[in-house]
Design a protein around this motif. Sequence first.
Motif, PDB file in Angstrom:
ATOM      1  N   GLU A 108      31.805  37.532  22.211  1.00 30.66           N
ATOM      2  CA  GLU A 108      32.724  36.405  22.403  1.00 30.66           C
ATOM      3  C   GLU A 108      34.155  36.811  22.081  1.00 30.66           C
ATOM      4  N   GLY A 109      35.078  36.392  22.971  1.00 31.90           N
ATOM      5  CA  GLY A 109      36.495  36.644  22.742  1.00 31.90           C
ATOM      6  C   GLY A 109      36.985  37.993  23.208  1.00 31.90           C
ATOM      7  N   LYS A 110      36.110  38.818  23.760  1.00 26.10           N
ATOM      8  CA  LYS A 110      36.535  40.132  24.237  1.00 26.10           C
ATOM      9  C   LYS A 110      36.432  40.189  25.751  1.00 26.10           C
ATOM     10  N   SER A 111      37.136  41.123  26.334  1.00 26.79           N
ATOM     11  CA  SER A 111      37.139  41.286  27.781  1.00 26.79           C
ATOM     12  C   SER A 111      35.737  41.608  28.285  1.00 26.79           C
ATOM     13  N   GLU A 112      35.420  41.064  29.451  1.00 29.48           N
ATOM     14  CA  GLU A 112      34.120  41.325  30.054  1.00 29.48           C
ATOM     15  C   GLU A 112      34.085  42.701  30.698  1.00 29.48           C
ATOM     16  N   TYR A 113      35.233  43.248  31.002  1.00 29.55           N
ATOM     17  CA  TYR A 113      35.299  44.530  31.689  1.00 29.55           C
ATOM     18  C   TYR A 113      36.086  45.537  30.877  1.00 29.55           C
ATOM     19  N   LYS A 114      35.716  46.782  30.988  1.00 30.24           N
ATOM     20  CA  LYS A 114      36.562  47.821  30.412  1.00 30.24           C
ATOM     21  C   LYS A 114      37.485  48.324  31.514  1.00 30.24           C
ATOM     22  N   ILE A 115      38.631  48.811  31.130  1.00 29.94           N
ATOM     23  CA  ILE A 115      39.592  49.295  32.109  1.00 29.94           C
ATOM     24  C   ILE A 115      39.170  50.696  32.522  1.00 29.94           C
ATOM     25  N   THR A 116      39.051  50.882  33.819  1.00 26.86           N
ATOM     26  CA  THR A 116      38.652  52.185  34.355  1.00 26.86           C
ATOM     27  C   THR A 116      39.604  52.570  35.469  1.00 26.86           C
ATOM     28  N   LYS A 117      39.493  53.798  35.904  1.00 21.52           N
ATOM     29  CA  LYS A 117      40.316  54.243  37.016  1.00 21.52           C
ATOM     30  C   LYS A 117      39.992  53.438  38.268  1.00 21.52           C
ATOM     31  N   ILE A 118      38.738  53.025  38.421  1.00 18.81           N
ATOM     32  CA  ILE A 118      38.347  52.227  39.589  1.00 18.81           C
ATOM     33  C   ILE A 118      39.126  50.921  39.588  1.00 18.81           C
ATOM     34  N   ASN A 119      39.138  50.224  38.456  1.00 22.56           N
ATOM     35  CA  ASN A 119      39.861  48.956  38.389  1.00 22.56           C
ATOM     36  C   ASN A 119      41.352  49.157  38.619  1.00 22.56           C
ATOM     37  N   CYS A 120      41.912  50.218  38.036  1.00 23.11           N
ATOM     38  CA  CYS A 120      43.339  50.466  38.206  1.00 23.11           C
ATOM     39  C   CYS A 120      43.669  50.747  39.667  1.00 23.11           C
ATOM     40  N   SER A 121      42.855  51.540  40.340  1.00 21.90           N
ATOM     41  CA  SER A 121      43.135  51.834  41.741  1.00 21.90           C
ATOM     42  C   SER A 121      42.981  50.585  42.597  1.00 21.90           C
ATOM     43  N   GLU A 122      42.071  49.697  42.222  1.00 24.83           N
ATOM     44  CA  GLU A 122      41.922  48.437  42.951  1.00 24.83           C
ATOM     45  C   GLU A 122      43.173  47.583  42.777  1.00 24.83           C
ATOM     46  N   CYS A 123      43.727  47.571  41.557  1.00 27.08           N
ATOM     47  CA  CYS A 123      44.956  46.805  41.304  1.00 27.08           C
ATOM     48  C   CYS A 123      46.120  47.374  42.103  1.00 27.08           C
ATOM     49  N   ILE A 124      46.210  48.674  42.129  1.00 27.35           N
ATOM     50  CA  ILE A 124      47.287  49.325  42.877  1.00 27.35           C
ATOM     51  C   ILE A 124      47.152  49.004  44.363  1.00 27.35           C
ATOM     52  N   ALA A 125      45.942  49.068  44.887  1.00 19.99           N
ATOM     53  CA  ALA A 125      45.716  48.762  46.304  1.00 19.99           C
ATOM     54  C   ALA A 125      46.073  47.316  46.604  1.00 19.99           C
ATOM     55  N   LYS A 126      45.695  46.409  45.710  1.00 22.76           N
ATOM     56  CA  LYS A 126      46.007  44.998  45.919  1.00 22.76           C
ATOM     57  C   LYS A 126      47.519  44.775  45.866  1.00 22.76           C
ATOM     58  N   GLN A 127      48.204  45.438  44.950  1.00 27.33           N
ATOM     59  CA  GLN A 127      49.650  45.310  44.860  1.00 27.33           C
ATOM     60  C   GLN A 127      50.313  45.828  46.130  1.00 27.33           C
ATOM     61  N   ARG A 128      49.790  46.904  46.688  1.00 28.29           N
ATOM     62  CA  ARG A 128      50.341  47.441  47.939  1.00 28.29           C
ATOM     63  C   ARG A 128      50.176  46.429  49.072  1.00 28.29           C
ATOM     64  N   GLU A 129      49.015  45.781  49.112  1.00 26.20           N
ATOM     65  CA  GLU A 129      48.789  44.758  50.130  1.00 26.20           C
ATOM     66  C   GLU A 129      49.769  43.601  49.953  1.00 26.20           C
ATOM     67  N   ILE A 130      49.992  43.193  48.713  1.00 24.67           N
ATOM     68  CA  ILE A 130      50.936  42.106  48.438  1.00 24.67           C
ATOM     69  C   ILE A 130      52.340  42.511  48.863  1.00 24.67           C
ATOM     70  N   ASP A 131      52.749  43.737  48.528  1.00 23.63           N
ATOM     71  CA  ASP A 131      54.077  44.209  48.908  1.00 23.63           C
ATOM     72  C   ASP A 131      54.230  44.244  50.426  1.00 23.63           C
ATOM     73  N   ALA A 132      53.183  44.683  51.125  1.00 25.36           N
ATOM     74  CA  ALA A 132      53.237  44.723  52.589  1.00 25.36           C
ATOM     75  C   ALA A 132      53.362  43.316  53.161  1.00 25.36           C
ATOM     76  N   LEU A 133      52.626  42.380  52.588  1.00 28.14           N
ATOM     77  CA  LEU A 133      52.705  40.992  53.058  1.00 28.14           C
ATOM     78  C   LEU A 133      54.087  40.404  52.805  1.00 28.14           C
ATOM     79  N   LYS A 134      54.682  40.740  51.678  1.00 29.39           N
ATOM     80  CA  LYS A 134      56.033  40.246  51.395  1.00 29.39           C
ATOM     81  C   LYS A 134      57.014  40.752  52.443  1.00 29.39           C
ATOM     82  N   LYS A 135      56.848  42.008  52.878  1.00 29.77           N
ATOM     83  CA  LYS A 135      57.720  42.547  53.919  1.00 29.77           C
ATOM     84  C   LYS A 135      57.523  41.791  55.230  1.00 29.77           C
ATOM     85  N   VAL A 136      56.273  41.443  55.532  1.00 33.09           N
ATOM     86  CA  VAL A 136      55.985  40.666  56.738  1.00 33.09           C
ATOM     87  C   VAL A 136      56.679  39.313  56.662  1.00 33.09           C
ATOM     88  N   VAL A 137      56.618  38.677  55.504  1.00 35.23           N
ATOM     89  CA  VAL A 137      57.254  37.371  55.323  1.00 35.23           C
ATOM     90  C   VAL A 137      58.761  37.483  55.530  1.00 35.23           C
TER      91      VAL A 137
END
Length: 132
Positions: free
Chosen positions: A85-114
């Motif tokens: 209780e009270g702790k993160s359900e996930y540990k931070i891994t390279k997989i999660n970090c790369s997923e965040c980076i990929a999602k941020q890239r998608e967001i940045d690309a969408l902002k350019k489209v807008v």
Amino acid sequence: MKLTEGQRLRSWLDHKKISQSDFGVQVKASRGQVNNWCTSAAPIPAKVKVKTIEIFPDLPARWFLTGEGEMLVSKKSEDPKQLEEGKSEYKITKINCSECIAKQREIDALKKVVVTQDRLIEMYEDKKKASC
């Protein structure tokens, strides 16, 4: 059969038990607008897509935008030690970090489209004013 953007939005909202009204409040749109998007009666504006992806980090951007992949992302890196209780359900891994980076890239690309679409709209409106 591939779902439309509106159908994907409706499926995700239903799964998360988020009402169209509540979603509308989050993205600054009326319930009627959201309903039109969910029924595919109107396209979802690019600004709303970007805002949706930013507000709801558990919504897979690729699935939402293209229909590719899955609506639900499986928990890849559960750490039984962190399930206390009270702790993160996930540990931070390279997989999660790369997923965040990929999602941020998608967001940045969408902002350019807008930005591009906003410029086109401004040009169209200026041209329309000039011709009147």
